[in-house]
Design a protein around this motif. Structure first.
Motif, PDB file in Angstrom:
ATOM      1  N   THR A  95      47.808  33.838  56.433  1.00 43.02           N
ATOM      2  CA  THR A  95      47.585  35.199  56.924  1.00 43.02           C
ATOM      3  C   THR A  95      46.363  35.215  57.829  1.00 43.02           C
ATOM      4  O   THR A  95      45.519  34.331  57.757  1.00 43.02           O
ATOM      5  N   VAL A  96      46.314  36.217  58.694  1.00 39.64           N
ATOM      6  CA  VAL A  96      45.151  36.329  59.571  1.00 39.64           C
ATOM      7  C   VAL A  96      44.451  37.640  59.273  1.00 39.64           C
ATOM      8  O   VAL A  96      45.036  38.561  58.703  1.00 39.64           O
ATOM      9  N   GLY A  97      43.227  37.684  59.670  1.00 33.46           N
ATOM     10  CA  GLY A  97      42.441  38.873  59.393  1.00 33.46           C
ATOM     11  C   GLY A  97      42.632  39.931  60.461  1.00 33.46           C
ATOM     12  O   GLY A  97      41.857  40.056  61.395  1.00 33.46           O
ATOM     13  N   TYR A  98      43.763  40.698  60.312  1.00 28.64           N
ATOM     14  CA  TYR A  98      44.003  41.803  61.229  1.00 28.64           C
ATOM     15  C   TYR A  98      42.966  42.870  60.933  1.00 28.64           C
ATOM     16  O   TYR A  98      42.661  43.074  59.759  1.00 28.64           O
ATOM     17  N   PRO A  99      42.384  43.588  61.834  1.00 33.53           N
ATOM     18  CA  PRO A  99      42.664  43.627  63.273  1.00 33.53           C
ATOM     19  C   PRO A  99      41.784  42.707  64.123  1.00 33.53           C
ATOM     20  O   PRO A  99      41.927  42.739  65.339  1.00 33.53           O
ATOM     21  N   GLU A 100      40.864  41.893  63.520  1.00 34.50           N
ATOM     22  CA  GLU A 100      40.056  41.018  64.360  1.00 34.50           C
ATOM     23  C   GLU A 100      40.938  39.992  65.052  1.00 34.50           C
ATOM     24  O   GLU A 100      40.769  39.666  66.214  1.00 34.50           O
TER      25      GLU A 100
END
Lengths: 901, 318, 170
Positions: free
Chosen positions: C21-26
């Protein structure tokens, strides 16, 4: 009863039907296009091919057209056989080669028989890569859209339009692949039944133009069973509604009444329900200025009015039994008026009694189709009861049956039967003052003044049965005609006499009754049908009341404090002077109506009523069949049913014993209790407690769309569905739905795989037979006990005399424009032609088309004249209401020459 | 260097509740780690204040009792759940000098008694909620926890037999040579499994069974009453870990580091193991759970007692 | 038994894996063009509305969040209003599947949060874009045999000129 084997399944079948009918009745999915239950088979489309095997050992079989093959006991059939399937797939692919593939923009999409059949045969992709043949379309008037490219050449349209309905101006043109169904040039379709093309056409060639303007897919519309309010035939309809407006009216099958077809007035006359002039709030007139007020204020004002003297009510023949009865409860039977002038009132009141006392049958429309001699006596049924005239037209087809039987041709073999019957004598005898649309197919036509027609009728009765009184002083031609007609009727097995109130002539209906009585005495299965003017005239006749003239007398004597008029535009009944006099003598006028009438403009208190689409109620049709209509829409407060308004008025007027009805069933029960003649209206339809498999019947198709978006622009919150206490239908798509639903509660037709109206086959006990769940309505007049010995009517009029300047002006109702409600519908209004005065002989110095002045019903009119030599001398015709608003019954008039500059 | 009793109680309580709160965040982070994702990482450094945020949220939620619930019992149930866990800690010796009642002569029996009481919290919650999911959860909990209590009691008997005492401190002291995990490996495994089942932690969380029962016995709970169940569960995890440490892993004993730290480290590692179980294992079917208990763990624990007894008898003096 | 231990071990090893997973919204995830996000209405290559108000999207919608009303001008059908209640939409893409004219399309934009639910009700003005979206060349009215301004009968693809029904020639 025979048994046939369909794909190994033994199914009962009747030997007088074809294999297609047998397969459909057995519940099998067999595609077809050109066959129609009431139009028969012609074998034009080749779609219903099945395999028939000559015996159990026959493995090869042969392909037959199911619709062209008679049922034989023990026949072995296969629908699923690969060769038959392949044949059908080939046929539909072929039919589709020129199809424009415009289903998304076709109003038929979603209820298209062609779509269903294409899916049923499995054709899903187009292999044909050549160019498509195209056609130009025609403008077919305000009712019908034309899109010839969608045609598959089944010939249903012309077979209905020409063969069944007797239209002339739609035909098949060109040949082979270029086949074209249309008119010889652009123009409105003339037939009164053109709207049925929409339902008859299996694809989208003929589509509903007014509906297309407010289009919604079939699956998106709520349906409610209704009854047409535009004439007294009482055709069963389904009202389709969405987003609070009526979108269209379609046919609801009733085996005995309208069967598969409606007239255009009924189909397109609903526009008044969404007219911009609809009343939407109670209005109080203060110093001549209309002020919208709340319901509570309205009732308070009425309570104040009620203190100023007795309340008198005027009902209406276009309002439901419930509305009239509630008013009768407010005023008491002695102060409840039928809303008819003395002449109309007397005539209307005696119709049920006459039907009960006459030993002849009182036939349903379907019953009429099998008459072998029909005497139409002084009534243009083509305009006063259009669907009835279509039934009479079918007697001609029945006349061909003996010849067909002799040639061993089954009755459903339509083209052959018509061919064999080409020489069969017409059973129709039309005796009217003016030409009717039935004339071209009638064996005998006679033109005379109503009085003379009545005299002729009495003479016929006398010639059938000597004990009946004869008309004196008949002319030689009349004697010959009477002899001939009497012979024709006497030799018939199922003679039918049709008369009506069009010319407000009591002698006419009495003469008709005499003939029917006389025929019955000869042992024939005679029938008598009397056509009344309005959708609930018969209901009013059974309810009873005082005529308008009595109300006027009460007003003159100062015995009226408040006059409450329910759904009755008195300006159409009373001329201006009379009405002014009446209203001047009445301190308060309260009008309850759903349309803005001229009378409503003068009301002190105006209350907005629900139209037929928003209310439930009961109407009694011309054969005395009580039928229930149910609300398709929930009225938005303060609009509510007339009977609810009247009930609230009763409560506001502090009547101690004010009725406390909370739903339709309760008022229906009260009516049945209070008025013995109407005791059986309870059975007209199941009550609101009716449940099918423990659930209400759903009023919306299962796949209704947009429920969470349709009013999201107003609010995104869900709100509970408006639940009407008056209907057993659920307000949503939740609920039961099965082929066994009662005919009176049919909200829409749909069967798996059958999205079009053709799915109706699944709801019938047998094709063309009663509904599986029972037909709608209940007949009220079958309980009459005719006298032992015939009782003859003796009111034979004297011969009609003419004077040069003194004309008898007869009302000439039109299909479009003279009926009050439908005239407010835009498509109908587009078909209304200006009023003319038809004269047999033109006054000196007047050309055809010239203007003439006359005083009619208190109005000075200048009308264009049309010369009609076929009219009997001394007779003039003018459409009622259209020229002079209050002109309804025959009057003597004097013409003035054209005095316009 | 024994601290006064009120201080011990206060510190234990504060540490325990703080730990349980911290665990609500720590578990989610750890699960994220093992499942290749982040877990709560927005509030505070590394997301550690998530627990605080959750606490604030849950405290400010409407304290709602369903109108159909049995009010008194409904309120009582989470308190019972919380209380029994906290009371059990009373007999756990953190170090030789730091415990509330570590030398209670029926210490181990007291723990077992409290565990038995804890069943009431769950069962009463399920019953008082008066809803079908809650009731089903409560029934499952009753059957599961009563079953597993049997082996739990039996599994620690080996330890008691070796020690000859129910006193927790004595048990720890008896492990100064060899941790009981070696001679009592069978008992240790059974006790661990029974402990997981007793705290109805994954994979044995059938009383909650989110996907089939909504949330099982606490379906109808919200606000801080739900929070009590939530915290009691994590406190339970710490308790079982601490008991394992005490009974089988030598308690506070260890080289170099101070005893309290040893105790903490051992307990922490076991808590992580509990979380790993949750991260890795799916929930068994209910019949599998019961079969595991009665057909495998019960015989195993009986075998353990018999073997321990036999060996003790063989080596017994005289 | 061994399976369970192995599972535990393998799960434990995931500690060292990269996060999926990615750190949305960065960090914004790359979305494929066919991602099912916000719904739009496209126009045909001639710049006219593609939607012909056939109602198929509305009926295909499992949550019934699409509503429209057909209107007509010179043979062209178009929606008088077209409303999608995105607070109900589940972005299943059935409407796009059902659309016979490629008018309704789902695009890779999912950032449409609102504080007020009424703001999630999109009308035609909010939905209609000025381009063709995913199918740049398709025009329903060039294929279907209806007459519209600029295209008479017989001028659609693979159509013969209209028949003269007055001729008797074969």
């Amino acid at each position: 009863m025979a048994t046939i084997l369909i794909d190994g399944r033994a199914c009962p079948a009747r030997t007088d039907e074809n294999l297609l009918q047998a397969c459909l009745e057995a519940g099998a999915d067999l595609p077809y296009f050109c066959w129609h239950p009431d139009l028969g088979s012609v074998g034009a489309c080749r779609q219903c091919a099945i395999k028939q095997f000559s015996g159990p050992d026959d493995k090869t079989g042969r392909i037959v057209m199911a619709c062209m093959t008679q049922v034989t006991d023990g026949a072995i059939l296969s629908i699923d056989e690969p060769q038959a399937r392949e044949f059908r797939a080939g046929v539909v692919e072929w039919l589709m080669t020129n199809h424009p593939h415009d289903c998304p923009v076709c109003p038929e999409g979603g209820e298209c028989h062609l779509q269903d059949m294409t899916v049923m045969t499995g054709h899903d992709s187009r292999r044909y890569r050549f160019t498509k043949r195209t056609h130009r379309n025609q403008d077919l008037g305000p009712f019908i859209n034309h899109e010839m490219n969608r045609c598959i050449g089944c010939y249903r349209c012309v077979r209905f339009y020409r063969d069944y309905a007797g239209g002339e101006d739609l035909a098949a043109f060109a040949a082979h692949n270029d086949l074209y169904f249309g008119r010889h040039e652009d123009g409105a379709l003339e037939s009164a039944f053109s709207g049925n093309l929409v339902e008859v056409c299996p694809t989208g060639v003929f589509t509903d133009k007014p509906f297309s303007a407010v289009y919604s897919r079939k699956w998106d519309m709520r349906g409610a069973p209704s009854v047409c309010a535009h004439c007294a035939v009482g055709c069963n309809t389904i009202v389709n509604a969405r987003q609070g407006t009526v979108r269209r009216v379609i046919n609801r099958y009733h085996e005995a009444v309208n069967r598969y077809f409606l007239c255009d007035r009924g189909r397109y006359g609903h526009g008044f329900t969404s007219a911009p002039t609809r009343l939407r709030a109670p209005i109080l007139r203060q110093d001549g200025i209309p002020v919208p007020i709340s319901m509570a204020t309205a009732l308070e004002r009425f309570a104040a009015m009620a203190k100023d003297g007795p309340i008198v009510g005027i009902g209406s023949t276009r309002a439901s039994l419930e509305s009239n009865f509630a008013l009768r409860c407010l005023t008491g039977p002695d102060r409840f008026s039928t809303g008819l002038t003395q002449l109309e009132h007397d005539l209307t009141m005696q119709v049920p009694a006459l039907l009960r006392a006459t030993p002849a049958r009182n036939p349903s429309l379907h019953d009429m189709e099998s008459a072998d001699a029909v005497l139409v006596l002084g009534e243009d049924v083509c305009v006063t009861a259009p669907r009835l005239s279509l039934a009479l037209r079918q007697t001609l087809r029945r006349a061909a049956f003996p010849a067909a039987d002799a040639a061993k041709v089954p009755h459903w073999m339509d083209a052959a039967v018509r061919m064999l019957g080409a020489d069969a004598p017409s059973p129709l005898m039309v005796l009217t003052p003016a030409a009717t649309d039935l004339d071209p197919i009638a064996a005998t036509i006679h033109r005379a003044a109503p009085d003379n027609l009545a005299r002729l009728g009495f003479a016929i009765a006398h010639r059938v049965d000597n004990s009946a009184p004869d008309a004196p002083d008949l002319s030689e031609t009349e004697i010959q005609l009477a002899d001939a007609l009497a012979t024709a009727l006497r030799t018939a097995h199922r003679p039918l006499i049709v008369a009506g109130l069009q010319y407000a002539n009591a002698a006419l209906i009495h003469a008709a009754a005499n003939i029917a009585t006389a025929l019955h005495a000869t042992g024939a299965d005679a029938a008598l049908s009397l056509v009344v003017p309005d959708c609930n005239s018969m209901g009013m006749a059974l309810t009873g009341g005082i005529p308008l003239d009595a109300v006027r007398a009460m007003a003159r004597a100062g015995h009226i404090g408040t006059l409450v008029v329910v759904e009755n535009d008195l300006t159409r009944r009373l001329d201006a002077a009379t009405l002014d006099e009446l209203l001047a003598a009445v301190p308060h006028l309260v009008v309850i109506d759903h349309i803005a009438t001229r009378l409503a403009e003068r009301a002190d208190l105006l209350l907005p009523a629900a139209s037929f689409a928003e209310s439930g109620g009961t109407l009694v049709n011309t054969e005395g069949r009580a039928q229930r209509f149910l609300p398709a829409l929930t009225p938005t407060m303060p609009i509510q049913e007339s009977w609810r308004w009247t009930q609230q008025l009763t409560q506001a007027a502090t009547h101690a014993d004010a009725p406390e009805w909370t739903n339709l069933d309760q008022i229906v029960a009260t009516i049945a209790q209070e008025i013995p003649a109407l005791s059986r209206i309870i059975d007209a339809a199941p009550d609101a407690e009716y449940r099918l498999d423990g659930r209400r019947i759903r009023s919306e198709p299962a796949r209704i769309s947009g429920r969470t978006a349709v009013r999201a622009d107003i609010s995104v919150h869900d709100r509970p569905l408006p639940q009407s206490p008056d209907t057993p239908l659920s307000p949503s798509m939740e609920g039961a739905y099965s082929p066994d639903m009662p005919g009176a509660l049919m909200p829409f037709y749909h069967a798996p795989g059958w999205n079009s109206v053709q799915s109706l086959n699944r709801f019938q006990q047998e094709i063309g037979g009663p509904m599986r769940g029972g037909d709608a309505g209940t007949r009220l007049l079958d309980d009459g006990i005719p006298p032992e010995t015939p009782e003859w009517h003796h009111d034979i009029p004297t011969p009609f005399t003419t004077a040069p300047d003194d004309l008898l002006l007869l009302p000439e109702p039109r299909l479009f424009g003279t009926e009050e409600l439908s005239a407010l519908s835009p498509p109908i209004a587009a078909r209304v032609t200006p009023a003319t005065l038809r004269l047999s002989t033109l006054p000196a110095g007047l050309q055809d088309g010239g203007m003439v002045s006359l005083t009619l019903a208190g109005e000075h009119l200048t009308l264009p004249v049309r010369h009609d030599p076929a009219l009997p001398p001394g007779i003039a015709l003018c459409p009622p209401h259209l020229a002079a608003r209050a002109f309804t019954t025959p009057v003597r008039v004097q013409l003035h020459g054209d005095d316009t500059p | 260097m024994t601290a006064p009793m009120p201080v011990i109680i206060g510190v234990t309580l504060a540490v325990l509740l703080g730990l349980a709160t911290f665990l609500t965040w720590f578990e989610r982070r750890l699960l994220g780690l093992w499942q290749d994702r982040y877990g709560p990482n927005r509030v505070g450094p590394g997301g550690i204040l998530q627990a605080v945020a959750d606490g604030i949220k849950i405290l400010f939620k409407q304290d709602w009792i369903p109108p159909f619930a049995d009010r008194g019992v409904f309120v009582l149930a989470p308190a019972i759940g919380m209380m029994t866990v906290l009371l059990s800690f009373g007999v756990v010796p953190v170090t030789a000098f730091w415990s509330i009642a570590g030398n209670l002569n029926v210490g181990l029996l007291f723990v077992l008694a409290m565990m038995g009481m804890g069943v009431y919290g769950v069962v009463l919650a399920g019953w008082a909620s008066n809803s079908k999911y809650a009731l089903l959860g409560g029934m499952r909990a009753a059957a599961q926890m009563i079953s597993y209590e049997v082996f739990m009691g039996l599994s620690v008997l080996g330890v008691v037999m070796q020690t000859g005492s129910f006193t927790m401190r004595d048990i720890v002291l008896a492990q100064s040579g060899l941790w009981f995990i070696v001679p009592q490996v069978l008992g240790c495994v059974v006790f661990t499994l029974a402990g997981v089942a007793e705290t109805h932690r994954l994979p044995f969380d059938l009383p909650e069974g989110e996907n089939e029962l909504g949330a099982g016995f606490h379906t109808e709970y919200s606000g801080m009453k739900f929070g009590m169940f939530f915290l009691a569960e994590y406190a339970g995890v710490v308790l079982i870990s601490a008991l394992l440490v005490t009974l089988y892993l030598g308690g506070w004993q260890g080289p170099l580091l101070p005893p309290a730290l040893w105790f903490g480290l051992k307990t922490g590692a076991l808590v992580c193991l509990f979380i790993l179980l949750r991260a890795a294992l799916p929930r068994p079917r209910y019949d599998q759970l019961m079969a595991l208990g009665w057909k495998i763990l019960l015989p195993l624990s009986l075998l353990n007692i018999a073997a321990t007894g036999a060996i003790l008898l063989l080596h017994a003096p005289g | 038994m061994f399976g369970i231990l192995r599972t535990l071990w393998l799960t434990f090893l995931h500690m060292g894996h990269r996060r999926v997973t990615v750190g949305y919204p960065e960090h914004k995830p790359p979305l494929p063009p066919r991602y099912r996000g916000r719904i739009i209405l496209s126009r045909d290559p001639d710049g006219m509305e593609r939607c012909v108000a056939c109602n198929l999207c509305a009926v295909a919608c499992p949550v019934d969040c699409i509503s429209l009303q057909k209107a007509e001008q010179d043979g062209r059908w178009y929606p008088d209003y077209f409303r999608i209640n995105f607070s109900r939409c589940i972005f299943c893409g059935m409407c796009e599947e059902a659309c016979p004219t490629y008018a309704i399309q789902l695009i890779p934009d999912f950032e449409m949060s609102e504080y007020l639910r009424p703001n999630l009700v999109y009308e035609k003005e909010d939905l209609l874009i000025s381009g063709t979206g995913k199918y740049p060349d398709y025009s329903f009215f060039r294929v279907a045999g209806v007459k519209i301004p600029g295209k008479d009968k017989g001028e659609a693809e693979r159509e013969a000129p209209p028949v003269d029904i007055h001729t008797l020639l074969p």
